[in-house]
Design an enzyme around this catalytic site. Structure first.
Site, mmCIF file in Angstrom:
data_model
loop_
_atom_site.group_PDB
_atom_site.id
_atom_site.type_symbol
_atom_site.label_atom_id
_atom_site.label_comp_id
_atom_site.label_asym_id
_atom_site.label_seq_id
_atom_site.Cartn_x
_atom_site.Cartn_y
_atom_site.Cartn_z
ATOM 1 N N GLN A 52 -29.653 35.784 15.069
ATOM 2 C CA GLN A 52 -28.704 35.056 14.240
ATOM 3 C C GLN A 52 -27.604 34.544 15.176
ATOM 4 O O GLN A 52 -27.366 35.127 16.236
ATOM 5 C CB GLN A 52 -28.118 36.021 13.205
ATOM 6 C CG GLN A 52 -26.962 35.489 12.378
ATOM 7 C CD GLN A 52 -27.412 34.374 11.471
ATOM 8 O OE1 GLN A 52 -27.428 33.232 11.890
ATOM 9 N NE2 GLN A 52 -27.759 34.698 10.237
ATOM 10 N N PHE A 95 -21.038 30.093 5.954
ATOM 11 C CA PHE A 95 -22.366 30.651 6.170
ATOM 12 C C PHE A 95 -22.273 32.003 6.867
ATOM 13 O O PHE A 95 -23.003 32.941 6.536
ATOM 14 C CB PHE A 95 -23.219 29.689 6.991
ATOM 15 C CG PHE A 95 -24.672 30.068 7.033
ATOM 16 C CD1 PHE A 95 -25.482 29.892 5.927
ATOM 17 C CD2 PHE A 95 -25.224 30.608 8.186
ATOM 18 C CE1 PHE A 95 -26.820 30.249 5.953
ATOM 19 C CE2 PHE A 95 -26.559 30.968 8.223
ATOM 20 C CZ PHE A 95 -27.362 30.787 7.104
ATOM 21 N N HIS A 153 -41.576 28.090 10.542
ATOM 22 C CA HIS A 153 -40.975 29.235 9.856
ATOM 23 C C HIS A 153 -41.811 29.568 8.623
ATOM 24 O O HIS A 153 -42.376 28.687 7.978
ATOM 25 C CB HIS A 153 -39.546 28.905 9.416
ATOM 26 C CG HIS A 153 -38.566 28.877 10.540
ATOM 27 N ND1 HIS A 153 -37.284 29.387 10.428
ATOM 28 C CD2 HIS A 153 -38.668 28.406 11.806
ATOM 29 C CE1 HIS A 153 -36.643 29.218 11.574
ATOM 30 N NE2 HIS A 153 -37.460 28.623 12.422
ATOM 31 N N HIS A 196 -31.972 29.578 22.320
ATOM 32 C CA HIS A 196 -32.499 28.863 21.155
ATOM 33 C C HIS A 196 -31.331 28.169 20.465
ATOM 34 O O HIS A 196 -30.368 28.825 20.055
ATOM 35 C CB HIS A 196 -33.156 29.857 20.192
ATOM 36 C CG HIS A 196 -33.845 29.215 19.022
ATOM 37 N ND1 HIS A 196 -35.022 28.526 19.139
ATOM 38 C CD2 HIS A 196 -33.509 29.167 17.704
ATOM 39 C CE1 HIS A 196 -35.397 28.084 17.947
ATOM 40 N NE2 HIS A 196 -34.489 28.454 17.064
ATOM 41 N N GLU A 256 -34.234 24.312 17.105
ATOM 42 C CA GLU A 256 -34.608 24.475 15.700
ATOM 43 C C GLU A 256 -34.191 23.254 14.900
ATOM 44 O O GLU A 256 -33.076 22.752 15.044
ATOM 45 C CB GLU A 256 -33.936 25.723 15.116
ATOM 46 C CG GLU A 256 -34.267 25.924 13.634
ATOM 47 C CD GLU A 256 -33.670 27.211 13.084
ATOM 48 O OE1 GLU A 256 -34.069 28.280 13.586
ATOM 49 O OE2 GLU A 256 -32.812 27.136 12.195
ATOM 50 N N SER A 265 -35.174 26.310 23.568
ATOM 51 C CA SER A 265 -35.970 25.919 22.406
ATOM 52 C C SER A 265 -34.995 25.382 21.363
ATOM 53 O O SER A 265 -33.803 25.666 21.416
ATOM 54 C CB SER A 265 -36.777 27.107 21.854
ATOM 55 O OG SER A 265 -35.936 28.212 21.574
ATOM 56 N N GLY A 323 -37.027 36.251 4.599
ATOM 57 C CA GLY A 323 -36.590 35.099 3.832
ATOM 58 C C GLY A 323 -35.472 35.418 2.867
ATOM 59 O O GLY A 323 -35.218 36.579 2.531
ATOM 60 N N ASP A 324 -34.793 34.371 2.443
ATOM 61 C CA ASP A 324 -33.712 34.497 1.475
ATOM 62 C C ASP A 324 -34.217 34.158 0.082
ATOM 63 O O ASP A 324 -35.090 33.296 -0.084
ATOM 64 C CB ASP A 324 -32.565 33.550 1.840
ATOM 65 C CG ASP A 324 -31.959 33.885 3.189
ATOM 66 O OD1 ASP A 324 -31.657 35.064 3.416
ATOM 67 O OD2 ASP A 324 -31.807 32.959 4.016
#
Length: 307
Positions: A185, A225, A83, A275, A23, A21, A114-115
């Site tokens: 993650q 990140f 999302h 993913h 993103e 998949s 969420g952030d």
């Protein structure tokens, strides 16, 4: 033991039952939109299980995310996953977004806490009139429609989790609320992922734990990140990209090799679903899939309309 999620499968030289998949993130400009759709058109013939579209910090891309997934529904044969977060929004506002996705033909949501609008790494404070947790959000999503719901997972533990017991409790609450898949993650040490899956199974959680793979297009960017999200960047990875700051072509070659090496090792450990965080760059991800033995289906999806 790897959990094999049902869905479309691909031929992998020397292996079977491999699924992928992808993103993407919603575009901010007309040029970025063209890049996104070129990427979707490039990767669509691989017939991924689904393609997900991200939702910015604090829900900052809400309209663009909705527009992107709606267009995927209308103009391609791909299955989009939108999302959704519960940051800086009331329950009614979030429910309206969910209903809008259902009305647009979207049947898969990636539900995330969420952030904050301030960005990754900042302290999360629930909206006083909003959903307090991802589990609460999932329960509401399932009340509105029979969505497939994917959630996040953290092989090195979420930065805010005080212990592994708490980490497992949070994931179990998501599953009890209706989550059907977890996507991790990104990580670079496969042993972290494999140990995490062992913890999850020991906790009695049986949903698929799909590894999230990120090709390192910018070592500096991914290191920054990773520091905010609690992911480790091993020394060996830094050495791979040493001296390549001004050589983008070589960086791409190294990034493809590193990601393919990582995924092939996971395949050898029985993992079958992957993913990819594409960063809206199709060629690198396509090359990695090709090295894994994935080939375009003979009955490829209809071309993406770009007009």
């Amino acid at each position: 033991m790897a959990y094999i999620d049902p869905g479309r499968r691909f031929r992998l030289t020397g292996h079977s039952d491999i699924a992928v998949s992808f993103e993407f993130f919603p575009p901010k400009t007309e040029k970025m939109e063209q890049t996104l759709w070129n990427s979707i058109e490039r990767l669509a013939p691989l017939e991924p299980n689904f393609v997900s579209v991200t939702y910015g910090a604090g829900g900052s891309t809400r309209e663009r995310t909705h527009a992107t997934v709606s267009r995927i529904v209308k103009e391609t044969n791909l299955k989009p996953a939108a999302h959704l977060t519960c940051v800086d929004a009331t329950c009614a506002e979030v429910d309206e977004v969910v209903q809008g996705y259902w009305d647009a033909g979207v049947r898969h949501i990636v539900a995330l806490r969420g952030d904050p609008a301030a960005g990754v790494g900042e302290k999360y404070i629930p909206h006083p009139g909003g959903y307090q947790s991802t589990a609460d959000l999932i329960a509401s999503i399932k009340r509105i429609g029979d969505f497939e719901v994917s959630v996040s997972a953290y092989p090195e533990k979420h930065p805010e989790s005080p212990s592994w017991d708490v980490e497992m409790d949070v994931l179990k609450a998501k599953v009890d609320a209706g989550a059907t898949r977890a996507i991790t993650q990104f990580f670079f040490r496969n042993e972290d992922y494999l140990r995490y899956v062992e913890r999850v199974r020991a906790a009695g959680i049986e949903i698929p734990i799909v590894p999230g793979i990120v090709p390192v297009t910018s070592f500096k960017g991914i290191s920054s990140f990773a520091a905010k999200t609690g992911a480790s960047v091993p020394d060996w990875l830094a050495r791979r990209f040493e001296g390549l700051d001004d050589d983008p072509k070589m960086r791409e070659l190294v990034a493809a090799a590193v990601a393919a090496e990582q995924v092939m090792d996971l395949v050898d450990h029985g993992v079958s679903d992957f993913h990819f965080y594409t960063m809206n760059k199709a060629d690198l991800v396509y090359a990695i899939c090709h090295m894994l033995g994935l080939r375009e289906s003979e009955a490829a999806p209809e071309p993406v309309a770009t007009a």
